[in-house]
Scaffold this motif. Sequence first.
Motif, PDB file in Angstrom:
ATOM      1  N   GLU A 141       0.663   3.914  -3.191  1.00 38.95           N
ATOM      2  CA  GLU A 141       0.007   5.419  -2.860  1.00 38.95           C
ATOM      3  C   GLU A 141       1.459   6.708  -3.009  1.00 38.95           C
ATOM      4  O   GLU A 141       0.685   7.743  -3.448  1.00 38.95           O
ATOM      5  CB  GLU A 141      -0.324   5.603  -1.541  1.00 38.95           C
TER       6      GLU A 141
ATOM      7  N   LYS B  67      -9.907  -4.729  -2.705  1.00 40.95           N
ATOM      8  CA  LYS B  67     -10.419  -3.662  -1.748  1.00 40.95           C
ATOM      9  C   LYS B  67      -9.154  -3.245  -0.711  1.00 40.95           C
ATOM     10  O   LYS B  67      -9.062  -4.191   0.123  1.00 40.95           O
ATOM     11  CB  LYS B  67     -11.406  -3.975  -1.321  1.00 40.95           C
ATOM     12  N   ASN B  68      -8.766  -1.484  -0.849  1.00 41.19           N
ATOM     13  CA  ASN B  68      -7.722  -1.591   0.443  1.00 41.19           C
ATOM     14  C   ASN B  68      -6.301  -2.275   0.487  1.00 41.19           C
ATOM     15  O   ASN B  68      -6.316  -2.785   1.579  1.00 41.19           O
ATOM     16  CB  ASN B  68      -8.199  -0.853   1.883  1.00 41.19           C
ATOM     17  N   TYR B  69      -6.427  -2.877  -0.977  1.00 41.92           N
ATOM     18  CA  TYR B  69      -4.945  -3.351  -0.770  1.00 41.92           C
ATOM     19  C   TYR B  69      -4.743  -4.685   0.344  1.00 41.92           C
ATOM     20  O   TYR B  69      -3.629  -5.512   0.820  1.00 41.92           O
ATOM     21  CB  TYR B  69      -3.939  -2.584  -0.099  1.00 41.92           C
TER      22      TYR B  69
ATOM     23  N   LYS C 247       0.727  -1.521  -0.093  1.00 46.47           N
ATOM     24  CA  LYS C 247       0.493   0.209   0.046  1.00 46.47           C
ATOM     25  C   LYS C 247       0.811   1.243  -0.350  1.00 46.47           C
ATOM     26  O   LYS C 247       0.468   2.060  -0.725  1.00 46.47           O
ATOM     27  CB  LYS C 247      -0.751  -0.013   1.046  1.00 46.47           C
TER      28      LYS C 247
ATOM     29  N   TYR D 225      -6.356  -2.063  -7.074  1.00 44.43           N
ATOM     30  CA  TYR D 225      -5.917  -2.449  -5.759  1.00 44.43           C
ATOM     31  C   TYR D 225      -5.996  -1.740  -4.112  1.00 44.43           C
ATOM     32  O   TYR D 225      -6.678  -2.365  -3.512  1.00 44.43           O
ATOM     33  CB  TYR D 225      -4.256  -2.878  -5.699  1.00 44.43           C
ATOM     34  N   LYS D 226      -7.117  -0.573  -4.211  1.00 44.95           N
ATOM     35  CA  LYS D 226      -7.876   0.617  -3.828  1.00 44.95           C
ATOM     36  C   LYS D 226      -9.365  -0.155  -3.489  1.00 44.95           C
ATOM     37  O   LYS D 226      -9.035  -0.272  -2.756  1.00 44.95           O
ATOM     38  CB  LYS D 226      -6.773   2.005  -3.743  1.00 44.95           C
ATOM     39  N   ASP D 227      -9.870   0.304  -4.877  1.00 46.47           N
ATOM     40  CA  ASP D 227     -11.102  -0.110  -4.699  1.00 46.47           C
ATOM     41  C   ASP D 227     -11.626  -0.870  -6.347  1.00 46.47           C
ATOM     42  O   ASP D 227     -13.049  -0.588  -6.591  1.00 46.47           O
ATOM     43  CB  ASP D 227     -11.891   1.145  -4.303  1.00 46.47           C
TER      44      ASP D 227
ATOM     45  N   ARG E 115      -3.496   1.878  -9.402  1.00 48.14           N
ATOM     46  CA  ARG E 115      -3.886   2.899  -7.811  1.00 48.14           C
ATOM     47  C   ARG E 115      -5.351   2.140  -7.841  1.00 48.14           C
ATOM     48  O   ARG E 115      -5.748   0.870  -6.906  1.00 48.14           O
ATOM     49  CB  ARG E 115      -4.000   3.794  -7.789  1.00 48.14           C
ATOM     50  N   ASP E 116      -6.767   1.930  -8.152  1.00 53.46           N
ATOM     51  CA  ASP E 116      -7.724   1.741  -8.249  1.00 53.46           C
ATOM     52  C   ASP E 116      -7.719   0.174  -8.688  1.00 53.46           C
ATOM     53  O   ASP E 116      -8.597  -0.190  -7.409  1.00 53.46           O
ATOM     54  CB  ASP E 116      -8.484   2.209 -10.022  1.00 53.46           C
TER      55      ASP E 116
ATOM     56  N   TYR F 246       1.673   6.318  -6.281  1.00 53.74           N
ATOM     57  CA  TYR F 246       0.752   7.561  -7.235  1.00 53.74           C
ATOM     58  C   TYR F 246       0.648   9.092  -6.652  1.00 53.74           C
ATOM     59  O   TYR F 246       0.557  10.285  -7.182  1.00 53.74           O
ATOM     60  CB  TYR F 246      -0.665   6.987  -6.876  1.00 53.74           C
TER      61      TYR F 246
END
Length: 291
Positions: A42, A75-77, A38, A69-71, A66-67, A45
Motif C-alpha cells: 500500500e 483477498k486483502n493480503y 500489506k 494481493y488486494k482483490d 496491488r490488485d 502504491y
Amino acid sequence: MTYSGSVRSGNSGTAVQPVTDWTPPACWYEPRSAAEFKDYVETMYTETVNAPGQANYAKESVGQFRDIYKDGKYKNYNEDKADEGNWWVAVQNPDRVNDPASWECSDLPFWVANNDDPGVPQAVTPKILAEAAYDAIQLPDTKVTLAPAEITKVNLATWAWLDKAEFKKVSVTASLNADGLNIQATTTAKPISLRLEPGTSDAETIPASGVCTMNADDSVGEPYAKGKSDQTPPCGITYLRSSGGGAYHLKATITWQISWSGTGGAGGDLPDGTFGTTQDIRVQEAQAVNH
C-alpha cells in the motif's frame, strides 16, 4: 536482515575477494507477515501514484501488482489467514544491487503456510545469512611495516611485518527475525598468510614465493631491530634496481580463512578470501643515500 560485528559501512571499503569464482548470494527470499506485506504494497502504491510527474505505465504497473494481493488472486493480503502463514518476498543483497544475478529471484511474492517448504532454492537459511555476511565483513588495511620505511636501498634486504594486534580474527553476524523465522549466522575471517608483490620484476621476495605465513602468535614476519642488519628477514623484499625519481607500488595482500556457524548447529567453511592494498616504496642507489 541485520548485521553486527566488524561490518563495512554501507558500500564503502572493498569487500573480501573470494579466491575462487564463488560469489555471495545476489538475492534470496524472506518471509513477511500479512500486515507487513500489506503495509509495504500500500505504501509503494500510494507513493508511486502520487509522485509528481510519474509515468502512467508505472502507475498502471503498481496498480496491477496491488490488485493481485488486494482483490485479485488473493483477498486483502490474506489478513484473515495471518496466523496460518507468511508472504515470501524477493530481497536483493544490498552489496550486489547492480549485479544482474540479483534479479534471479524474480518470483512475485507468494504465500506459504506455516511449516511448509517455500519451494524455492533461494529461500533464506542460516547458510545464506553466512554467505551474505561474507560480503559485509570489514577487514583492516593491509599496509605492512617496512624497515627501512618508505625509502630503501638497492640490494638491501627490506624487512616486512604485520602487527598481531591489528591482524586478528574478525566476525560479522547476520540475523533475521521475521514472523515464524528467527535465524542467524556468524561468519569469521582469520588471517593465514601475507603475499608481497614488489611492483617490479627487478626484485626478490623473501621467501621466494612472496608468501609469508602467519606466526604462532598471529603476527607475520619479524620486526626489524638494531643489530639485525646482517640477517635475512623471514619476510621481506630485496630490490635490485633503483626506482629512479618515482616509486614502486608494493602490493600487500592478506589471505583470510573464512568459516561460519549458525542456528541449529549449522556451520562449515566458505572459500578463502583476499584483501590487499598498495603502498609506495622508493628505492635508491646506496651511494645516493649517503650524500
